[in-house]
Design an enzyme around this catalytic site. Sequence first.
Site, PDB file in Angstrom:
ATOM      1  N   SER A 143     -33.510  15.020   4.265  1.00 55.09           N
ATOM      2  CA  SER A 143     -32.545  15.553   4.748  1.00 55.09           C
ATOM      3  C   SER A 143     -32.468  16.647   5.824  1.00 55.09           C
ATOM      4  O   SER A 143     -33.142  17.769   4.938  1.00 55.09           O
ATOM      5  CB  SER A 143     -31.956  15.216   4.796  1.00 55.09           C
ATOM      6  OG  SER A 143     -30.096  15.287   4.799  1.00 55.09           O
ATOM      7  N   TYR A 156     -26.963  16.674  -3.464  1.00 52.61           N
ATOM      8  CA  TYR A 156     -27.883  16.429  -2.354  1.00 52.61           C
ATOM      9  C   TYR A 156     -28.437  16.996  -1.797  1.00 52.61           C
ATOM     10  O   TYR A 156     -29.595  17.106  -1.621  1.00 52.61           O
ATOM     11  CB  TYR A 156     -26.617  15.465  -1.574  1.00 52.61           C
ATOM     12  CG  TYR A 156     -27.487  14.699  -0.562  1.00 52.61           C
ATOM     13  CD1 TYR A 156     -27.497  13.491  -0.670  1.00 52.61           C
ATOM     14  CD2 TYR A 156     -27.684  15.363   0.606  1.00 52.61           C
ATOM     15  CE1 TYR A 156     -28.343  12.014   0.508  1.00 52.61           C
ATOM     16  CE2 TYR A 156     -27.839  14.621   1.745  1.00 52.61           C
ATOM     17  CZ  TYR A 156     -27.540  13.526   1.914  1.00 52.61           C
ATOM     18  OH  TYR A 156     -28.721  12.569   2.358  1.00 52.61           O
TER      19      TYR A 156
HETATM   20  N1  LIG Z   1     -27.162   8.849   7.647  1.00 57.62           N
HETATM   21  C1  LIG Z   1     -27.011  10.134   7.415  1.00 57.62           C
HETATM   22  O1  LIG Z   1     -26.338  11.016   7.852  1.00 57.62           O
HETATM   23  C2  LIG Z   1     -28.503  10.825   7.334  1.00 57.62           C
HETATM   24  C3  LIG Z   1     -28.772  12.475   7.105  1.00 57.62           C
HETATM   25  C4  LIG Z   1     -29.866  12.517   6.343  1.00 57.62           C
HETATM   26  C5  LIG Z   1     -30.771  11.870   6.099  1.00 57.62           C
HETATM   27  N2  LIG Z   1     -30.666  11.104   5.287  1.00 57.62           N
HETATM   28  C6  LIG Z   1     -31.673  10.087   4.514  1.00 57.62           C
HETATM   29  O2  LIG Z   1     -31.679   9.025   5.019  1.00 57.62           O
HETATM   30  C7  LIG Z   1     -32.590   7.792   4.277  1.00 57.62           C
HETATM   31  C8  LIG Z   1     -31.886   6.905   4.784  1.00 57.62           C
HETATM   32  O3  LIG Z   1     -29.961   6.406   4.572  1.00 57.62           O
HETATM   33  P1  LIG Z   1     -29.587   5.557   5.701  1.00 57.62           P
HETATM   34  O4  LIG Z   1     -29.081   6.245   6.391  1.00 57.62           O
HETATM   35  O5  LIG Z   1     -29.513   4.547   6.094  1.00 57.62           O
HETATM   36  O6  LIG Z   1     -28.433   4.880   4.338  1.00 57.62           O
HETATM   37  P2  LIG Z   1     -28.101   3.711   4.399  1.00 57.62           P
HETATM   38  O7  LIG Z   1     -27.202   3.259   3.536  1.00 57.62           O
HETATM   39  O8  LIG Z   1     -27.964   2.638   5.376  1.00 57.62           O
HETATM   40  O9  LIG Z   1     -29.359   2.570   3.720  1.00 57.62           O
HETATM   41  C9  LIG Z   1     -29.681   3.489   2.385  1.00 57.62           C
HETATM   42  C10 LIG Z   1     -30.458   2.082   1.824  1.00 57.62           C
HETATM   43  O10 LIG Z   1     -31.478   2.256   0.214  1.00 57.62           O
HETATM   44  C11 LIG Z   1     -30.996   1.334  -0.636  1.00 57.62           C
HETATM   45  N3  LIG Z   1     -31.193   1.943  -2.048  1.00 57.62           N
HETATM   46  C12 LIG Z   1     -30.081   1.979  -2.226  1.00 57.62           C
HETATM   47  N4  LIG Z   1     -30.638   2.800  -3.571  1.00 57.62           N
HETATM   48  C13 LIG Z   1     -31.660   2.428  -4.306  1.00 57.62           C
HETATM   49  C14 LIG Z   1     -32.456   2.005  -5.072  1.00 57.62           C
HETATM   50  N5  LIG Z   1     -32.157   2.690  -6.226  1.00 57.62           N
HETATM   51  N6  LIG Z   1     -34.026   1.731  -4.894  1.00 57.62           N
HETATM   52  C15 LIG Z   1     -33.922   0.846  -3.770  1.00 57.62           C
HETATM   53  N7  LIG Z   1     -33.025   1.128  -2.377  1.00 57.62           N
HETATM   54  C16 LIG Z   1     -32.025   1.671  -2.515  1.00 57.62           C
HETATM   55  C17 LIG Z   1     -29.139   0.741  -0.445  1.00 57.62           C
HETATM   56  O11 LIG Z   1     -29.357  -0.592  -0.187  1.00 57.62           O
HETATM   57  C18 LIG Z   1     -29.679   0.936   1.024  1.00 57.62           C
HETATM   58  O12 LIG Z   1     -30.668   0.017   1.464  1.00 57.62           O
HETATM   59  C19 LIG Z   1     -31.747   8.184   2.849  1.00 57.62           C
HETATM   60  O13 LIG Z   1     -32.401   8.211   1.781  1.00 57.62           O
HETATM   61  C20 LIG Z   1     -31.071   9.510   3.456  1.00 57.62           C
HETATM   62  O14 LIG Z   1     -30.785  10.783   2.045  1.00 57.62           O
HETATM   63  C21 LIG Z   1     -29.461   9.800   5.803  1.00 57.62           C
END
Ligand SMILES: NC(=O)c1ccc[n+]([C@@H]2O[C@H](COP(=O)([O-])OP(=O)(O)OC[C@H]3O[C@@H](n4cnc5c(N)ncnc54)[C@H](O)[C@@H]3O)[C@@H](O)[C@H]2O)c1
Length: 256
Positions: A143, A156
């Site tokens: 991130s 985080y």
């Molecule tokens: N959305 C944002 O603004 C953002 C920004 C920067 C980085 N990220 C990172 O990008 C990645 C994807 O995020 P997203 O926005 O698509 O989130 P999201 O919540 O849409 O999807 C996350 C997925 O991870 C799964 N998950 C959670 N805990 C788990 C576990 N212990 N084992 C297996 N699966 C698990 C959830 O069930 C979900 O399907 C994450 O690592 C997040 O930290 C997100």
Amino acid sequence: MIEKLLQGKTAIVTGAGSGMGKAIAQLFVEQKANVIFADLNIEAAKAASDSFSSENVKAVQVDVSNNEDVAALFQEVEEVFGRLDIVVNCAGVPQVFTEVEDLSIEQWDRIMDVNTKSIFLTTKYAAPIMKKQQSGSIINIASIAGVRARPGLNAYCASKGAAIMLTKALALEFAPYKIRVNAINPGPADTPMINQFLNGDGTLIEEDKKKIFLDSVPLGSLIQAEDIAQASLYLASDLAKIVTGEILNVDGGRGI
Ligand SMILES: NC(=O)c1ccc[n+]([C@@H]2O[C@H](COP(=O)([O-])OP(=O)(O)OC[C@H]3O[C@@H](n4cnc5c(N)ncnc54)[C@H](O)[C@@H]3O)[C@@H](O)[C@H]2O)c1
């Protein structure tokens, strides 16, 4: 777009039930990879994969922070597809803005376990398979919060900063085996996770979303899951065959 970039390759994508992981896994199948859609939420992983031929995809329930689950996942990929070329560590959990004295030990541990320890576990089990093949591409979805801090996101930010440094350490360690390890830093993205940073229950109002996130992005729009999928495709494919240890910001300029 160039087609069939992943022909003959097998990938595991974690967090494939939602948001970026789902977009990555689906694009990889469209580009002719065999893909394991791995997620804690098995119903979501099945729903994300069920429009594809069952020969090319498999949905697997896994808690990426659990050693036994991850070991079983990597055993399954060898049994089902016979090889492993790509691992995308995308599963993650957010943090509701919390000052550090109010953060519980359990919250800290959960965020570090899912966002960071998971990368240790998946690479631990990917390593023997990829070393045998003398090839592989590992992509960690970190991130921009791993390099640009925000108040109230202490755990985080730490979890993603560790993911970035682990990416670099593993890139050096695996280079002699032609295994590449890279990370992507998404900026604020339009996925189900974004609402959970503010209040945890998904009721964030559009005005808050704009004030807190959108205004921090110089290009003026939230990142889409597809933006992260396309960057992942580049790093997974042979187009990036000489790229390792790279941390690619896909963030509309937020990290500048
Ligand atoms: N959305 C944002 O603004 C953002 C920004 C920067 C980085 N990220 C990172 O990008 C990645 C994807 O995020 P997203 O926005 O698509 O989130 P999201 O919540 O849409 O999807 C996350 C997925 O991870 C799964 N998950 C959670 N805990 C788990 C576990 N212990 N084992 C297996 N699966 C698990 C959830 O069930 C979900 O399907 C994450 O690592 C997040 O930290 C997100």
